[in-house]
Design a protein around this motif. Structure first.
Motif, mmCIF file in Angstrom:
data_model
loop_
_atom_site.group_PDB
_atom_site.id
_atom_site.type_symbol
_atom_site.label_atom_id
_atom_site.label_comp_id
_atom_site.label_asym_id
_atom_site.label_seq_id
_atom_site.Cartn_x
_atom_site.Cartn_y
_atom_site.Cartn_z
ATOM 1 N N PHE A 51 0.694 -1.135 -0.079
ATOM 2 C CA PHE A 51 0.262 -0.061 0.127
ATOM 3 C C PHE A 51 0.943 1.240 0.219
ATOM 4 O O PHE A 51 1.718 1.512 0.615
ATOM 5 C CB PHE A 51 -0.860 0.021 0.956
ATOM 6 C CG PHE A 51 -1.822 0.696 0.954
ATOM 7 C CD1 PHE A 51 -2.790 0.738 0.325
ATOM 8 C CD2 PHE A 51 -1.913 2.204 1.883
ATOM 9 C CE1 PHE A 51 -4.453 0.945 0.996
ATOM 10 C CE2 PHE A 51 -2.973 2.808 1.041
ATOM 11 C CZ PHE A 51 -3.919 2.584 0.939
ATOM 12 N N ASP A 92 6.437 -7.768 13.776
ATOM 13 C CA ASP A 92 5.878 -9.199 14.183
ATOM 14 C C ASP A 92 5.912 -10.529 12.828
ATOM 15 O O ASP A 92 4.935 -11.405 12.224
ATOM 16 C CB ASP A 92 4.434 -9.153 15.045
ATOM 17 C CG ASP A 92 4.066 -10.028 15.105
ATOM 18 O OD1 ASP A 92 4.830 -10.948 16.203
ATOM 19 O OD2 ASP A 92 3.160 -11.202 15.124
ATOM 20 N N GLU A 135 5.723 -14.493 8.200
ATOM 21 C CA GLU A 135 5.229 -15.397 7.054
ATOM 22 C C GLU A 135 6.908 -16.191 7.143
ATOM 23 O O GLU A 135 7.348 -16.107 7.070
ATOM 24 C CB GLU A 135 5.143 -13.769 6.103
ATOM 25 C CG GLU A 135 4.738 -15.039 4.806
ATOM 26 C CD GLU A 135 3.474 -15.249 4.687
ATOM 27 O OE1 GLU A 135 2.599 -15.432 5.147
ATOM 28 O OE2 GLU A 135 3.523 -15.646 3.726
ATOM 29 N N GLU A 176 -2.921 -6.124 10.720
ATOM 30 C CA GLU A 176 -2.298 -5.055 11.892
ATOM 31 C C GLU A 176 -3.326 -4.419 12.343
ATOM 32 O O GLU A 176 -3.168 -4.563 13.941
ATOM 33 C CB GLU A 176 -2.868 -3.890 10.668
ATOM 34 C CG GLU A 176 -3.517 -4.071 9.735
ATOM 35 C CD GLU A 176 -3.648 -3.149 9.398
ATOM 36 O OE1 GLU A 176 -2.069 -2.558 9.189
ATOM 37 O OE2 GLU A 176 -4.426 -2.213 8.572
ATOM 38 N N GLY A 193 4.350 -10.277 -2.086
ATOM 39 C CA GLY A 193 4.007 -10.172 -0.276
ATOM 40 C C GLY A 193 5.499 -9.811 0.228
ATOM 41 O O GLY A 193 5.520 -8.880 -0.035
ATOM 42 N N THR A 194 6.029 -11.075 0.883
ATOM 43 C CA THR A 194 7.262 -10.208 1.364
ATOM 44 C C THR A 194 8.534 -10.435 1.178
ATOM 45 O O THR A 194 9.560 -10.379 1.727
ATOM 46 C CB THR A 194 7.024 -11.438 3.071
ATOM 47 O OG1 THR A 194 7.328 -12.486 2.746
ATOM 48 C CG2 THR A 194 5.506 -10.836 3.763
HETATM 49 P P1 NAI Z 1 -4.159 -5.145 2.647
HETATM 50 O O1 NAI Z 1 -4.352 -4.664 1.547
HETATM 51 O O2 NAI Z 1 -5.849 -5.013 3.631
HETATM 52 O O3 NAI Z 1 -3.826 -3.993 3.673
HETATM 53 C C1 NAI Z 1 -2.206 -2.984 2.975
HETATM 54 C C2 NAI Z 1 -2.821 -2.031 4.386
HETATM 55 O O4 NAI Z 1 -3.502 -0.455 3.920
HETATM 56 C C3 NAI Z 1 -3.253 -2.052 5.778
HETATM 57 O O5 NAI Z 1 -2.179 -0.809 6.389
HETATM 58 C C4 NAI Z 1 -4.692 -1.488 5.586
HETATM 59 O O6 NAI Z 1 -4.563 -0.529 6.771
HETATM 60 C C5 NAI Z 1 -4.356 0.114 4.420
HETATM 61 N N1 NAI Z 1 -5.061 0.132 4.160
HETATM 62 C C6 NAI Z 1 -5.303 -0.479 3.341
HETATM 63 N N2 NAI Z 1 -7.342 -0.108 2.206
HETATM 64 C C7 NAI Z 1 -6.785 1.174 3.298
HETATM 65 C C8 NAI Z 1 -7.718 2.115 2.728
HETATM 66 N N3 NAI Z 1 -9.337 2.156 1.976
HETATM 67 N N4 NAI Z 1 -8.066 3.452 3.829
HETATM 68 C C9 NAI Z 1 -6.921 3.138 4.372
HETATM 69 N N5 NAI Z 1 -6.271 2.637 5.054
HETATM 70 C C10 NAI Z 1 -6.161 0.679 3.760
HETATM 71 O O7 NAI Z 1 -3.540 -5.757 3.424
HETATM 72 P P2 NAI Z 1 -3.090 -6.823 4.540
HETATM 73 O O8 NAI Z 1 -4.146 -7.746 4.771
HETATM 74 O O9 NAI Z 1 -3.166 -5.816 5.800
HETATM 75 O O10 NAI Z 1 -1.254 -7.685 4.629
HETATM 76 C C11 NAI Z 1 -2.056 -8.580 3.798
HETATM 77 C C12 NAI Z 1 -0.510 -9.187 3.084
HETATM 78 O O11 NAI Z 1 0.246 -9.271 4.538
HETATM 79 C C13 NAI Z 1 -0.108 -10.041 2.058
HETATM 80 O O12 NAI Z 1 0.141 -9.688 1.319
HETATM 81 C C14 NAI Z 1 1.032 -11.043 3.035
HETATM 82 O O13 NAI Z 1 2.293 -11.230 1.451
HETATM 83 C C15 NAI Z 1 1.718 -10.109 3.743
HETATM 84 N N6 NAI Z 1 1.791 -10.719 5.111
HETATM 85 C C16 NAI Z 1 2.789 -10.405 5.769
HETATM 86 C C17 NAI Z 1 3.855 -11.269 6.737
HETATM 87 C C18 NAI Z 1 4.795 -10.893 7.213
HETATM 88 O O14 NAI Z 1 5.914 -11.642 8.278
HETATM 89 N N7 NAI Z 1 5.577 -10.163 6.698
HETATM 90 C C19 NAI Z 1 2.805 -12.485 7.916
HETATM 91 C C20 NAI Z 1 1.490 -12.877 7.327
HETATM 92 C C21 NAI Z 1 0.838 -11.363 5.489
#
Ligand code: NAI
Ligand code: SF4
Length: 443
Positions: free
Chosen positions: A68, A98, A101, A189, A327-328
């Motif tokens: 994002f 945290d 993944e 989150e 992804g990551t």
């Molecule tokens: P998401 O696309 O729903 O949101 C991404 C970010 O944008 C969030 O912070 C959300 O609050 C913000 N956002 C999205 N639309 C918005 C809007 N209209 N207004 C305001 N803020 C908005 O994705 P999500 O569910 O937060 O994360 C999924 C990703 O996390 C996956 O792609 C996966 O790869 C990754 N992931 C990472 C891990 C890690 O260890 N780093 C673990 C598991 C998943």
């Protein structure tokens, strides 16, 4: 091991990783000698709105997985009419450390070897959104990195980079390092925010997104470690310099974590858009005797790709064009000597264990899929099991409350798509069972 060609070596762009090999860069004096806190001093002379604009201009996108746009997210935080540094209604900055993944290992070394980069980025980001309190939520298991971070925070307070009236700017910030208790779901989150508030970590309904109602129902920016640690470099180097790396829509450098059947697993920082073929070359090639069979572009939650996708540009758009996700950027490399059915089962056991249980598709679906995999891998599988798996995955994906459910169903769907024959080999007895009948007890 094959040596990477010169033109491929030149694709390495050490920015966030550049201090990792400097001895003691985690100590504040060494960090300062290596340009540390120069970006903060520069940022505090800039109006917060202009900092948000700078980050927007850089095109920085979230490094946690979803990509994002960071400046856009910061701009959602409502500000007082006078844009003051001490808003009457609190705003928060929460850094998602945290990292959980499977296959992902970019934030942990960053926090261990260069914790001040995160602290400095946090102060600049908090100043931009006018948050007077910030949190770093780190995995409970990351004990050493948490110690380093806490020491870095203490040192930053002692030098006047944190606390009240930071460097005479009139800006106050308290930064707290909070260790979680090892639940994968707390990387989502809103579950993270619940956990930080002292509740059991379970995802909340979105919208409202945290930018509107986050920590303690207040406007909150939640950003990944890599995102925040990028900010000081953008402040010092400028938006055009940042954009000179990566592609037009996926700007800047990215830390790719390579693991599996390659000669030198590890982190490789390159401009977004590098291909897997080039990354494997940087990593010394495939291990002798191994041929690429399948791989995860961004951790096990992202649809698997195969050897035919080796030239996919590893940026948000390039990977999406192949039906997967960046992804990551945790790239787990599997060879012809690895079994996609077995690998999927291992991932599913993980997701099943980590499911928070809040919604039925994920809680029940993962249970049934794990049972089915155990049956197939112990030589008891039937043709109907393949239909059951497909049907269950279809009902978990897109019907679960949060991304964990989708992530669990993803490897099932992609291995059924690309490697159906490997499943049939177990069912028809050509592949020897990998699990004993004991695996079925309690399944
Ligand atoms: P998401 O696309 O729903 O949101 C991404 C970010 O944008 C969030 O912070 C959300 O609050 C913000 N956002 C999205 N639309 C918005 C809007 N209209 N207004 C305001 N803020 C908005 O994705 P999500 O569910 O937060 O994360 C999924 C990703 O996390 C996956 O792609 C996966 O790869 C990754 N992931 C990472 C891990 C890690 O260890 N780093 C673990 C598991 C998943
Ligand atoms: Fe919990 Fe899984 Fe539902 Fe997410 S998808 S809320 S982890 S049960």
């Amino acid at each position: 091991m094959t040596q990477p060609r010169r033109e491929v070596l030149e694709k390495l762009t050490p920015v966030l990783t550049k201090r990792w090999l400097s001895p003691d860069a985690w100590k504040i004096d060494v960090y300062e000698r290596l340009d540390g806190y120069a970006a903060l001093k520069k940022a505090l002379d800039v109006h917060p709105d202009d900092l948000i604009q700078l980050v927007k201009d850089s095109g920085l996108r979230g490094r946690g997985g979803a990509g994002f746009p960071t400046g856009l997210k910061w701009g959602f935080i409502p500000q007082e009419p006078d844009g003051g540094l001490k808003p009457a209604k609190p705003h928060y900055l929460v850094i998602n450390a945290d990292e959980g993944e499977p296959g992902t290992c970019k934030d942990l070394p960053l926090m261990t070897y260069d914790p001040h980069a995160l602290v400095e980025g946090a102060i600049i980001a908090a100043y931009a959104i006018r948050a007077n309190r910030a949190f770093i939520y780190i995995r409970g298991e990351a004990v050493h990195a948490a110690r380093r971070l806490r020491a870095a925070v203490q040192q930053a307070y002692a030098k006047g980079y944190l606390g009240t009236n930071i460097l005479g700017s009139g800006f106050d910030l308290d930064l707290v390092v909070h260790s979680g208790a090892g639940a994968y779901i707390c990387g989502e989150e809103t579950a993270l925010l619940d956990s930080l508030e002292g509740f059991r970590g379970q995802p909340r309904l979105r919208p409202p997104f945290p930018a509107i109602a986050g920590l303690y129902a207040s406007p909150t920016v939640v950003n990944n470690v890599g995102t925040i640690a990028s900010v000081p470099y953008i402040v010092l180097g400028g938006a055009d310099w940042w954009r000179s790396m990566g592609t037009e829509k996926s700007t800047g450098p990215m830390i790719y974590s390579l693991s599996g059947r390659i000669v030198n697993p590890g982190q490789y920082e390159c401009g977004l858009g590098i291909t897997l073929r080039e990354l494997i070359e940087l990593a010394g090639g495939m291990k002798p005797g191994h041929t690429l069979k399948f791989w995860t572009p961004g951790g096990s939650s992202t649809p698997l790709l195969t050897a035919e996708h080796i030239d996919t540009p590893m940026d948000f758009e390039g990977v999406a064009a192949q039906g997967s996700l960046l992804g990551t950027t945790a790239m787990q490399i599997f060879s012809d000597q690895d079994c996609p059915v077995y690998a999927t089962w291992r991932w599913l056991e993980f997701y099943h264990h980590e499911s928070c249980g809040k919604c039925t598709p994920c809680r029940e679906g993962n249970y049934w899929m794990v049972r089915t995999y155990r049956r197939i891998l112990s030589g008891e599988g039937t043709y109907e099991d393949l239909d059951t798996l497909q049907d269950t995955a279809d009902n978990v994906f897109g019907r679960s409350f949060c991304g964990l459910g989708d992530g669990a169903a993803t490897p099932v769907m992609s291995t059924l798509k690309y490697f159906r024959q490997d499943y049939l080999d177990y069912i028809e007895g050509r592949t020897a069972p990998r699990l004993s009948a004991k695996a079925l007890v309690g399944a």
